[in-house]
Structure formats: structure tokens, C-alpha cells
Write an enzyme that holds these catalytic residues in place. Structure first.
Site: not given
Ligand code: 5GP
Ligand code: ZN
Length: 114
Positions: A30, A87, A94, A100, A102
Site C-alpha cells: 500500500d 471495505n 472504500q 481489494h 487489505h
Molecule cells: P480503500 O479505502 O479503497 O479500501 O483502500 C484503498 C487503498 O489503496 C488505500 O489504503 C490507499 O493507500 C491505497 N492506494 C491508493 N492509491 C494507490 C496507489 O497508487 N498505489 C498503491 N500501492 N496504493 C494505493
């Protein structure tokens, strides 16, 4: 879904620290880690969230979960513990609309989550 961030990461159009890669899924670090171990596990096929998971995706989702367990073992947090988060939609927070898991660990988690 050429405009989807995680599809672009899956196609290696955006460089990322890859942890695991096979025909069906990718795991990568992440970009804003919330714990010493914070790995995202995505299917290469695009679906926005668990709500949009197609019929037949049960096996793939199970394999992603087992991959999270394997990565936790590799990182040495299998026994100490870890959290797998999925999420789904607005109230969960999300942000990226490509499903995805985590994998979070390496520190003591609190409950309930924020
Ligand atoms: P969500 O809130 O959708 O469950 O989590 C999205 C996750 O994607 C977040 O933890 C955020 O830090 C990660 N993320 C967002 N953009 C990027 C990216 O460009 N590269 C990587 N490696 N992680 C990302
Ligand atoms: Zn996507």
C-alpha cells in the site's frame, strides 16, 4: 477499465512494489501504509467491490484470502496476528473501486475499527 487505478497497477502500467503475482491476482505494498505490514491483494479481473463480484468468483476470493494468510506467514506475523479488511461501498470508506483485500499487521490493532 483502462481508467481504473488498480487495473493499471495489475497491468504494470504503474510501478509498484509487487509482493505476489500470478495469472489471477496481484499483491503489492500500500502506498500509504497504516501498519508495518500493509499489503493490498487484488484480482486481475476488474470488479468494483464485493457487491459486484460475479457468480463464480467464490474460488478466486477464497484464493485471495489464502494468499493473505501466506503473505502474513512470510512476513512473520502469522502467529502474532493480522487483520484482513475488505471495505465495501460508501460507509466502509472504500476509495478505490476495484475490489481489494487489505492485509494489515505488525502492530496491535484496536477494536472496534474507526
Ligand atoms: P480503500 O479505502 O479503497 O479500501 O483502500 C484503498 C487503498 O489503496 C488505500 O489504503 C490507499 O493507500 C491505497 N492506494 C491508493 N492509491 C494507490 C496507489 O497508487 N498505489 C498503491 N500501492 N496504493 C494505493
Ligand atoms: Zn480495475
Amino acid at each position: 477499465m483502462s481508467d481504473c487505478l488498480f487495473c493499471r497497477i495489475a497491468k504494470k502500467e504503474i510501478p509498484d512494489k509487487v509482493v505476489f503475482d500470478d495469472a489471477k491476482m496481484l499483491a503489492f505494498e500500500d502506498i500509504r501504509p497504516q501498519a508495518p505490514v500493509h499489503v493490498l491483494i487484488i484480482p486481475k479481473a476488474h470488479f468494483a467491490s464485493l457487491n459486484e463480484a460475479p457468480e463464480g468468483a467464490e474460488t478466486l476470493l477464497g484464493e485471495m484470502l489464502f494468499r493473505a494468510r501466506e503473505i502474513a506467514r512470510e512476513r512473520g506475523i502469522g502467529a502474532s496476528g493480522y487483520r484482513v479488511v475488505l471495505n465495501t461501498a460508501r460507509d466502509s470508506g472504500q476509495e478505490v473501486l476495484h475490489i481489494h483485500f487489505h492485509l494489515l499487521g505488525g502492530r496491535r490493532m484496536t477494536w472496534p475499527p474507526g
